[in-house]
Design a protein around this motif. Structure first.
Motif, PDB file in Angstrom:
ATOM      1  N   THR A  37       0.865  -1.177   0.000  1.00  0.00           N
ATOM      2  CA  THR A  37       0.000   0.000   0.000  1.00  0.00           C
ATOM      3  C   THR A  37       0.904   1.230   0.000  1.00  0.00           C
ATOM      4  OG1 THR A  37      -0.085   0.048   2.405  1.00  0.00           O
ATOM      5  CG2 THR A  37      -1.834  -1.187   1.285  1.00  0.00           C
ATOM      6  N   ASN A  38       0.323   2.391  -0.232  1.00  0.00           N
ATOM      7  CA  ASN A  38       1.133   3.611  -0.300  1.00  0.00           C
ATOM      8  C   ASN A  38       1.858   3.920   1.006  1.00  0.00           C
ATOM      9  OD1 ASN A  38       0.509   3.948  -2.943  1.00  0.00           O
ATOM     10  ND2 ASN A  38      -0.844   5.694  -2.659  1.00  0.00           N
ATOM     11  N   THR A  39       1.283   3.527   2.141  1.00  0.00           N
ATOM     12  CA  THR A  39       1.957   3.748   3.416  1.00  0.00           C
ATOM     13  C   THR A  39       3.304   3.033   3.435  1.00  0.00           C
ATOM     14  OG1 THR A  39      -0.163   3.991   4.554  1.00  0.00           O
ATOM     15  CG2 THR A  39       1.743   3.485   5.925  1.00  0.00           C
ATOM     16  N   PHE A  40       3.316   1.778   3.007  1.00  0.00           N
ATOM     17  CA  PHE A  40       4.564   1.020   2.947  1.00  0.00           C
ATOM     18  C   PHE A  40       5.483   1.558   1.854  1.00  0.00           C
ATOM     19  CE2 PHE A  40       6.943  -2.433   0.883  1.00  0.00           C
ATOM     20  CZ  PHE A  40       7.819  -2.746   1.911  1.00  0.00           C
ATOM     21  N   LEU A  41       4.935   1.800   0.673  1.00  0.00           N
ATOM     22  CA  LEU A  41       5.748   2.276  -0.444  1.00  0.00           C
ATOM     23  C   LEU A  41       6.388   3.631  -0.145  1.00  0.00           C
ATOM     24  CD1 LEU A  41       3.415   1.189  -3.378  1.00  0.00           C
ATOM     25  CD2 LEU A  41       5.558   0.098  -2.657  1.00  0.00           C
ATOM     26  N   PHE A  42       5.687   4.488   0.596  1.00  0.00           N
ATOM     27  CA  PHE A  42       6.245   5.779   1.009  1.00  0.00           C
ATOM     28  C   PHE A  42       7.400   5.567   1.992  1.00  0.00           C
ATOM     29  CE2 PHE A  42       6.227   9.368   4.026  1.00  0.00           C
ATOM     30  CZ  PHE A  42       6.559  10.388   3.166  1.00  0.00           C
ATOM     31  N   ARG A  43       7.214   4.635   2.903  1.00  0.00           N
ATOM     32  CA  ARG A  43       8.233   4.347   3.909  1.00  0.00           C
ATOM     33  C   ARG A  43       9.545   3.884   3.264  1.00  0.00           C
ATOM     34  NH1 ARG A  43       6.369  -0.044   7.440  1.00  0.00           N
ATOM     35  NH2 ARG A  43       4.438   1.103   7.227  1.00  0.00           N
ATOM     36  N   ASP A  48       5.596   9.149  -3.330  1.00  0.00           N
ATOM     37  CA  ASP A  48       5.793  10.513  -2.839  1.00  0.00           C
ATOM     38  C   ASP A  48       4.958  10.812  -1.597  1.00  0.00           C
ATOM     39  OD1 ASP A  48       7.527  10.973  -4.949  1.00  0.00           O
ATOM     40  OD2 ASP A  48       5.921  11.722  -6.246  1.00  0.00           O
ATOM     41  N   THR A  49       3.878  10.063  -1.416  1.00  0.00           N
ATOM     42  CA  THR A  49       2.972  10.318  -0.304  1.00  0.00           C
ATOM     43  C   THR A  49       2.410   8.999   0.223  1.00  0.00           C
ATOM     44  OG1 THR A  49       0.903  11.407   0.346  1.00  0.00           O
ATOM     45  CG2 THR A  49       1.063  10.703  -1.934  1.00  0.00           C
ATOM     46  N   THR A  62      -4.087  -1.125   4.446  1.00  0.00           N
ATOM     47  CA  THR A  62      -4.929  -2.189   3.884  1.00  0.00           C
ATOM     48  C   THR A  62      -6.390  -1.958   4.241  1.00  0.00           C
ATOM     49  OG1 THR A  62      -3.096  -3.753   4.021  1.00  0.00           O
ATOM     50  CG2 THR A  62      -5.301  -4.677   3.848  1.00  0.00           C
ATOM     51  N   GLU A  63      -6.636  -1.605   5.506  1.00  0.00           N
ATOM     52  CA  GLU A  63      -8.008  -1.375   5.956  1.00  0.00           C
ATOM     53  C   GLU A  63      -8.654  -0.211   5.215  1.00  0.00           C
ATOM     54  OE1 GLU A  63      -5.348  -1.552   7.941  1.00  0.00           O
ATOM     55  OE2 GLU A  63      -5.683  -3.358   9.145  1.00  0.00           O
ATOM     56  N   HIS A  64      -7.887   0.861   5.048  1.00  0.00           N
ATOM     57  CA  HIS A  64      -8.440   2.026   4.362  1.00  0.00           C
ATOM     58  C   HIS A  64      -8.690   1.718   2.886  1.00  0.00           C
ATOM     59  CE1 HIS A  64      -9.305   6.197   3.456  1.00  0.00           C
ATOM     60  NE2 HIS A  64      -8.536   6.047   2.383  1.00  0.00           N
ATOM     61  N   LEU A  65      -7.723   1.114   2.232  1.00  0.00           N
ATOM     62  CA  LEU A  65      -7.829   0.851   0.794  1.00  0.00           C
ATOM     63  C   LEU A  65      -9.014  -0.038   0.448  1.00  0.00           C
ATOM     64  CD1 LEU A  65      -6.606   1.109  -2.075  1.00  0.00           C
ATOM     65  CD2 LEU A  65      -5.217  -0.898  -1.535  1.00  0.00           C
ATOM     66  N   PHE A  66      -9.251  -1.085   1.239  1.00  0.00           N
ATOM     67  CA  PHE A  66     -10.287  -2.051   0.881  1.00  0.00           C
ATOM     68  C   PHE A  66     -11.610  -1.872   1.615  1.00  0.00           C
ATOM     69  CE2 PHE A  66      -6.345  -4.251  -0.259  1.00  0.00           C
ATOM     70  CZ  PHE A  66      -6.628  -4.509  -1.587  1.00  0.00           C
ATOM     71  N   TYR A  67     -11.664  -0.940   2.600  1.00  0.00           N
ATOM     72  CA  TYR A  67     -12.912  -0.833   3.351  1.00  0.00           C
ATOM     73  C   TYR A  67     -13.295   0.584   3.755  1.00  0.00           C
ATOM     74  CZ  TYR A  67     -16.581  -2.020   6.654  1.00  0.00           C
ATOM     75  OH  TYR A  67     -17.779  -2.107   7.298  1.00  0.00           O
ATOM     76  N   ILE A 120     -10.492  -3.601  -6.823  1.00  0.00           N
ATOM     77  CA  ILE A 120     -10.041  -2.383  -6.137  1.00  0.00           C
ATOM     78  C   ILE A 120      -8.529  -2.236  -6.280  1.00  0.00           C
ATOM     79  CG2 ILE A 120      -9.749  -1.297  -3.857  1.00  0.00           C
ATOM     80  CD1 ILE A 120     -12.525  -2.592  -3.140  1.00  0.00           C
ATOM     81  N   TYR A 121      -7.812  -3.329  -6.098  1.00  0.00           N
ATOM     82  CA  TYR A 121      -6.359  -3.265  -6.208  1.00  0.00           C
ATOM     83  C   TYR A 121      -5.914  -2.969  -7.640  1.00  0.00           C
ATOM     84  CZ  TYR A 121      -1.533  -3.951  -4.982  1.00  0.00           C
ATOM     85  OH  TYR A 121      -0.197  -3.739  -4.755  1.00  0.00           O
TER      86      TYR A 121
END
Length: 132
Positions: A37-43, A48-49, A62-67, A120-121
């Motif tokens: 997810t972007n949180t991991f990819l940003f880390r 970029d965000t 994961t929770e935000h992206l899918f739910y 969604i993915y």
């Protein structure tokens, strides 16, 4: 090319086997929390965000992206209305992320949920908003 020796039964099985494997791989990555997810990819410096690719407001977990994302909530609600006469979708966060367990009649609902999460993915990967 001669079509006399074609094994049609095997050929017709191929799309089902490929899709099944792809969905199994996707669900395995999701359940083991290795679906990026972007949180991991940003880390790790690949984004970029850390914000959600759909709403750009909250961190994309994961929770935000899918739910939790409002774009995804709209998709789930539209889907639920669309299939309500055929499949009983109970869309709690637990059911969406982990599937409906201990209910033998939930096989079709679980299939719809997995397909929707995969959609969604794919929307995330292709920079599209999910919609029915």
């Amino acid at each position: 090319m001669a079509l006399e020796n074609v094994h049609w039964a095997e050929i017709h099985k191929l799309p089902c086997e490929c899709v099944k494997k792809k969905l199994q791989c996707f669900e395995y990555k999701l359940l083991h929390r290795i679906l990026p997810t972007n949180t991991f990819l940003f880390r790790i410096g690949n984004e970029d965000t850390p914000n959600c690719c759909f709403c750009n407001i909250q961190n994309e977990t994961t929770e935000h992206l899918f739910y939790e994302c409002h774009h995804v909530i709209n998709l789930w609600e539209s889907l639920k209305l669309h299939v309500q006469n055929h499949v009983d979708l109970i869309l709690s966060m637990e059911n969406v992320l982990f599937g409906i367990r201990n209910d033998h009649s939930a096989k079709s609902a679980n299939y719809v949920i997995i397909l929707t999460k995969y959609y969604i993915y794919l929307c995330k990967c292709n920079d599209n908003l999910p919609n029915l």
